[in-house]
Design an enzyme around this catalytic site. Structure first.
Site, PDB file in Angstrom:
ATOM      1  N   CYS A   2       0.829  -1.191   0.000  1.00 13.53           N
ATOM      2  CA  CYS A   2       0.000   0.000   0.000  1.00 13.53           C
ATOM      3  C   CYS A   2       0.864   1.242   0.000  1.00 13.53           C
ATOM      4  O   CYS A   2       2.064   1.190   0.246  1.00 13.53           O
ATOM      5  CB  CYS A   2      -0.913  -0.002   1.223  1.00 13.53           C
ATOM      6  SG  CYS A   2      -1.826  -1.544   1.438  1.00 13.53           S
ATOM      7  N   ARG A  27       2.130   1.309  -7.310  1.00  8.97           N
ATOM      8  CA  ARG A  27       2.148   0.212  -6.336  1.00  8.97           C
ATOM      9  C   ARG A  27       0.901  -0.653  -6.435  1.00  8.97           C
ATOM     10  O   ARG A  27       0.893  -1.781  -5.969  1.00  8.97           O
ATOM     11  CB  ARG A  27       2.269   0.768  -4.913  1.00  8.97           C
ATOM     12  CG  ARG A  27       3.601   1.398  -4.616  1.00  8.97           C
ATOM     13  CD  ARG A  27       3.609   2.037  -3.241  1.00  8.97           C
ATOM     14  NE  ARG A  27       3.432   1.064  -2.185  1.00  8.97           N
ATOM     15  CZ  ARG A  27       4.424   0.463  -1.535  1.00  8.97           C
ATOM     16  NH1 ARG A  27       5.673   0.732  -1.864  1.00  8.97           N
ATOM     17  NH2 ARG A  27       4.178  -0.407  -0.577  1.00  8.97           N
ATOM     18  N   TRP A  74      -4.335  -1.930  -0.754  1.00  4.73           N
ATOM     19  CA  TRP A  74      -4.474  -3.201  -1.469  1.00  4.73           C
ATOM     20  C   TRP A  74      -5.049  -4.164  -0.449  1.00  4.73           C
ATOM     21  O   TRP A  74      -4.380  -4.534   0.508  1.00  4.73           O
ATOM     22  CB  TRP A  74      -3.115  -3.673  -1.983  1.00  4.73           C
ATOM     23  CG  TRP A  74      -3.151  -4.911  -2.814  1.00  4.73           C
ATOM     24  CD1 TRP A  74      -3.487  -6.166  -2.411  1.00  4.73           C
ATOM     25  CD2 TRP A  74      -2.812  -5.026  -4.202  1.00  4.73           C
ATOM     26  NE1 TRP A  74      -3.385  -7.050  -3.450  1.00  4.73           N
ATOM     27  CE2 TRP A  74      -2.969  -6.383  -4.555  1.00  4.73           C
ATOM     28  CE3 TRP A  74      -2.386  -4.125  -5.168  1.00  4.73           C
ATOM     29  CZ2 TRP A  74      -2.709  -6.850  -5.839  1.00  4.73           C
ATOM     30  CZ3 TRP A  74      -2.136  -4.593  -6.437  1.00  4.73           C
ATOM     31  CH2 TRP A  74      -2.303  -5.939  -6.775  1.00  4.73           C
ATOM     32  N   ASN A 100       0.476  -0.076   6.697  1.00  4.15           N
ATOM     33  CA  ASN A 100       0.847  -1.161   5.783  1.00  4.15           C
ATOM     34  C   ASN A 100       1.295  -2.346   6.611  1.00  4.15           C
ATOM     35  O   ASN A 100       2.006  -2.183   7.601  1.00  4.15           O
ATOM     36  CB  ASN A 100       2.007  -0.742   4.873  1.00  4.15           C
ATOM     37  CG  ASN A 100       1.599   0.280   3.840  1.00  4.15           C
ATOM     38  OD1 ASN A 100       0.433   0.585   3.671  1.00  4.15           O
ATOM     39  ND2 ASN A 100       2.584   0.827   3.149  1.00  4.15           N
ATOM     40  N   GLY A 101       0.925  -3.542   6.195  1.00  2.79           N
ATOM     41  CA  GLY A 101       1.303  -4.746   6.920  1.00  2.79           C
ATOM     42  C   GLY A 101       0.081  -5.526   7.359  1.00  2.79           C
ATOM     43  O   GLY A 101      -1.065  -5.171   7.022  1.00  2.79           O
ATOM     44  N   GLU A 490       9.735 -22.954 -16.783  1.00  2.00           N
ATOM     45  CA  GLU A 490       9.640 -21.538 -16.419  1.00  2.00           C
ATOM     46  C   GLU A 490      10.915 -20.777 -16.795  1.00  2.00           C
ATOM     47  O   GLU A 490      10.845 -19.645 -17.265  1.00  2.00           O
ATOM     48  CB  GLU A 490       9.365 -21.412 -14.919  1.00  2.00           C
ATOM     49  CG  GLU A 490       9.356 -19.987 -14.372  1.00  2.00           C
ATOM     50  CD  GLU A 490       8.292 -19.092 -14.982  1.00  2.00           C
ATOM     51  OE1 GLU A 490       8.385 -17.865 -14.776  1.00  2.00           O
ATOM     52  OE2 GLU A 490       7.372 -19.598 -15.664  1.00  2.00           O
ATOM     53  N   LYS A 494      10.979 -17.573 -19.296  1.00  2.00           N
ATOM     54  CA  LYS A 494      11.514 -16.260 -18.942  1.00  2.00           C
ATOM     55  C   LYS A 494      12.498 -15.763 -20.000  1.00  2.00           C
ATOM     56  O   LYS A 494      12.487 -14.588 -20.374  1.00  2.00           O
ATOM     57  CB  LYS A 494      12.217 -16.321 -17.581  1.00  2.00           C
ATOM     58  CG  LYS A 494      11.289 -16.262 -16.411  1.00  2.00           C
ATOM     59  CD  LYS A 494      10.599 -14.918 -16.318  1.00  2.00           C
ATOM     60  CE  LYS A 494       9.253 -15.027 -15.628  1.00  2.00           C
ATOM     61  NZ  LYS A 494       8.191 -15.655 -16.409  1.00  2.00           N
ATOM     62  N   GLU A 497      10.531 -14.736 -23.108  1.00  2.00           N
ATOM     63  CA  GLU A 497       9.695 -13.554 -22.923  1.00  2.00           C
ATOM     64  C   GLU A 497      10.482 -12.255 -23.006  1.00  2.00           C
ATOM     65  O   GLU A 497      10.034 -11.296 -23.641  1.00  2.00           O
ATOM     66  CB  GLU A 497       9.003 -13.611 -21.551  1.00  2.00           C
ATOM     67  CG  GLU A 497       7.841 -14.574 -21.461  1.00  2.00           C
ATOM     68  CD  GLU A 497       7.209 -14.547 -20.076  1.00  2.00           C
ATOM     69  OE1 GLU A 497       5.975 -14.478 -19.995  1.00  2.00           O
ATOM     70  OE2 GLU A 497       7.952 -14.603 -19.073  1.00  2.00           O
ATOM     71  N   HIS A 513      15.023 -38.578 -26.216  1.00  2.00           N
ATOM     72  CA  HIS A 513      13.930 -38.884 -27.134  1.00  2.00           C
ATOM     73  C   HIS A 513      13.691 -37.749 -28.131  1.00  2.00           C
ATOM     74  O   HIS A 513      12.568 -37.583 -28.611  1.00  2.00           O
ATOM     75  CB  HIS A 513      12.651 -39.189 -26.352  1.00  2.00           C
ATOM     76  CG  HIS A 513      12.756 -40.403 -25.499  1.00  2.00           C
ATOM     77  ND1 HIS A 513      12.814 -41.677 -26.013  1.00  2.00           N
ATOM     78  CD2 HIS A 513      12.827 -40.538 -24.148  1.00  2.00           C
ATOM     79  CE1 HIS A 513      12.909 -42.557 -25.022  1.00  2.00           C
ATOM     80  NE2 HIS A 513      12.923 -41.882 -23.883  1.00  2.00           N
ATOM     81  N   LYS A 612       0.327  -7.771 -19.264  1.00  2.00           N
ATOM     82  CA  LYS A 612       0.374  -8.323 -17.905  1.00  2.00           C
ATOM     83  C   LYS A 612      -0.832  -9.202 -17.622  1.00  2.00           C
ATOM     84  O   LYS A 612      -0.712 -10.255 -16.999  1.00  2.00           O
ATOM     85  CB  LYS A 612       0.439  -7.175 -16.888  1.00  2.00           C
ATOM     86  CG  LYS A 612       0.686  -7.633 -15.454  1.00  2.00           C
ATOM     87  CD  LYS A 612       2.057  -8.264 -15.322  1.00  2.00           C
ATOM     88  CE  LYS A 612       2.326  -8.728 -13.901  1.00  2.00           C
ATOM     89  NZ  LYS A 612       3.577  -9.501 -13.809  1.00  2.00           N
TER      90      LYS A 612
END
Length: 617
Positions: A2, A27, A74, A100-101, A490, A494, A497, A513, A612
């Site tokens: 936040c 943020r 958030w 925040n937290g 992955e 990356k 991308e 194979h 995104k």
């Protein structure tokens, strides 16, 4: 996650606070609020959605006062709504807090405060903080030092990591700001006859470049003309101001060249946020607050289907290993876009798990709706609170990762795996497949991960050298076995991308194979060969690559000298519990892809043709 802004000075506070919040929009947030003190009273506006909704309220009904605070939220505890938005107040309305937290022990604190006669108006954990301060101030009618003491005493009662700002109509000349743990920074901006508070430098860079950065355990008293800092026990401490020479965009990146690199290095914190308040090591339990399965319902599940896209699909593949191992339930992993175009075998004994960062990916949402129509229970693992995937699911595991600006996922991937690990433990306990002893060990293992991720990021692996050597290659091959096979996928994704280099991920046993035909001197082969039950098999695969003049870049466990004698390059990670190794082994692959892409001059944060959140088919 936040944004926090505070101001005390000679100018009207509300416009400055609103401007600061706008500079923190990167943020991410789902609601926002501003409070000021003027004429002895608190004036407050809060609104759900974008900041222009809050701005319209401020224009229509201006907030008087030259001291105030602003917050973008958030959501974690409590859905996005006006009453759950910050700032929050005590019963009297005199004490105002933004935060925040996560207050990990808020339920116990709230119950105690309600028993003492306090009334709550939100579902948030934050609201306990002004009530705790109110309780400490009962019967107190002293000078401002009494307020400072009360705030410090209240903060000793909350558990977790926090960034907090407090003000009171009884002492309208000051803001108190505290940093406890690592829930984000607290920055004090020093002006001429005015001072500022912010969670991030960009909020206040247009007004000052002289800043004090609070350390964990610091509590700052900020007036128009002075800043004093104590520790939580009241001991005075000096923090030297620093001159910051950054433009706002660079400051938002926290000194990193790209948001993606910043987000890779945020993973100790994002993993900690995903785990916060959810682990019970003594009891061997995890608390997934928005998962409502009963033991009978969990035992009735005979099949799980995980649906996802892109990086989230790789997390789902790791989740298959985790859930089958921990809960004893067969798991399939399907691309969301494929699930919707076949006739899946789904019934009332099926649990569909949708993994999605944004919660708005159209293919995944359609798969959820299709499964529900066929009678399945639907659970989502999602980052964005209030998103469609969270709203339409029967159960939700929020990742609490915070905004991820880089299009290529990094910190959300590790948090997805952590959430699926917790789901596996929860299902295992509900179904009785985990003994209490093993469950306690598994939960303790999870608690180690923020520290281990930090260690993985601290190891000085030769990423820049590898980027210089291999940025001109046209093809890479990634190999892994078992639970680290999805990490090979992955790692290849990356590289594709963000560097635009062709790369393929394969199960290492499948190399012979087909892919073995491609191996030659010009083909870098990235292998994941940590010390686990398939280590010897991976060594054999590496030998096969070397025999064909291939170049091996190995991800290996710290201290492994055997692999250093075989591979041309080694990227080390700390040893970890077997089921959690993917959280560590992906980190070198993220950094390798990043450094190669940066060396090639690619737009790391916004790769060509990618978005995104894919909200169209």
């Amino acid at each position: 996650m936040c944004g926090i802004v505070g101001y005390v000075g000679e100018h009207d506070a509300a416009p400055l606070l609103l401007d600061g919040l706008k500079r923190l929009e990167y943020r991410g947030y789902d609601s926002a609020g501003i409070a000021t003190i003027g004429n002895g009273h608190v004036s407050l506006h809060r609104a759900v959605g974008k900041l222009n909704n809050l701005e319209q309220l401020v224009v229509t009904s201006p907030l008087p006062g030259r001291i105030g605070m602003g917050h973008t939220r958030w959501a974690t505890h409590g859905r996005p709504s006006e009453e759950n938005s910050h700032p929050h107040r005590d019963c009297s309305g005199e004490i105002v807090v933004i935060h925040n937290g996560i207050v990990e022990n808020y339920l116990a604190l709230k119950q105690d405060l309600m028993a003492r006669g306090h009334h709550f108006s939100s579902q948030t954990d934050t609201e306990v903080i002004p009530h705790l301060i109110e309780e400490e101030l009962k019967g107190v009618d002293g000078d401002a030092t009494a307020f400072d003491r009360a705030v410090r005493q209240a903060l000793t009662k909350i558990q977790g990591a926090h960034a907090i700002v407090v003000m009171s109509t009884r002492w309208p000349d000051r803001l108190l700001a505290a940093r406890l743990g690592n829930a984000g920074g607290v920055t004090i901006g020093l002006g001429d006859g005015e001072n500022y508070i912010a969670s991030d430098m960009p909020a206040i860079l247009p007004y000052t470049r002289r800043m004090i950065f609070l350390q964990s355990g610091d509590v700052a008293t900020v007036t128009r003309t002075a800043v004093s800092i104590t520790r939580l026990d009241g001991t005075d401490v000096a923090r030297a101001p620093q001159n910051v020479n950054l433009d706002p965009v660079s400051a938002a990146k926290g000194g990193y060249k790209h948001f993606m690199l910043k987000e890779i290095y945020e993973q100790p914190r994002s993993v900690a946020e995903s785990l916060a308040g959810r682990l019970d090591p003594e009891g061997g339990n995890v608390f997934l607050e928005d998962v409502h399965l009963t033991p009978a319902q969990a035992r009735a599940i005979n099949r799980i289907i995980i649906v996802a896209c892109g990086t989230a699909w790789h997390a789902g593949l790791v989740g298959k290993f985790l859930i089958e191992n921990l809960a004893g339930i067969p798991v399939e992993v399907d691309y969301s876009s494929e699930f919707r175009y076949r006739s899946p075998m789904v019934d009332k004994q099926t649990l569909l798990v949708a993994v999605t960062q944004s919660g708005e990916t159209v293919d995944t949402l359609t798969a959820m709706e299709q499964a529900r129509a066929m009678g399945a229970r639907v659970l989502s693992v999602v980052n964005v609170v209030g998103s469609q995937a969270g709203r339409i699911a029967d159960d939700v595991i929020y990742m609490h990762t915070g905004l991820e600006i880089g299009v290529a996922a990094s910190k959300t991937f590790t948090s997805q795996m952590i959430c699926l690990y917790m789901l596996g433990i929860a299902l295992g306990r509900l179904r009785g497949t985990l003994t209490p002893e093993r469950a306690r060990s598994l939960v303790a293992d999870a608690g180690m991960m923020p520290q281990l991720v930090g260690r993985a990021l601290a190891i000085r692996n030769p990423y820049a050298d590898l980027a210089n050597r291999y940025h001109g290659k046209h093809d890479f091959l990634y190999l892994g076995r078992g639970i680290n096979y999805p990490i090979a996928l992955e790692g290849a994704l990356k590289l594709k991308e963000i560097s635009y280099i062709h790369a393929e991920g394969y199960p290492a046993g499948e190399m012979k194979h087909g892919p073995i035909a491609l191996i030659a001197e010009d083909m870098p082969v990235v292998t994941i060969a940590v010390r686990d039950h398939v280590y010897d098999k991976m060594i054999s695969n590496i030998e096969q690559v070397i025999a064909r003049q291939g170049t091996v870049i190995a991800v290996a466990s710290e201290g492994d000298t055997i692999i250093a004698d075989k591979a041309q390059h080694v990227l080390y990670v700390p040893p970890a519990p077997p089921l959690l190794t993917p959280v560590l082994t992906v980190i070198p692959l993220q950094l390798l892809a990043y450094h190669i892409a940066d060396r090639r001059g690619c737009d790391v944060d916004q790769p060509r043709n990618l978005a995104k959140s894919v909200t169209v088919e």
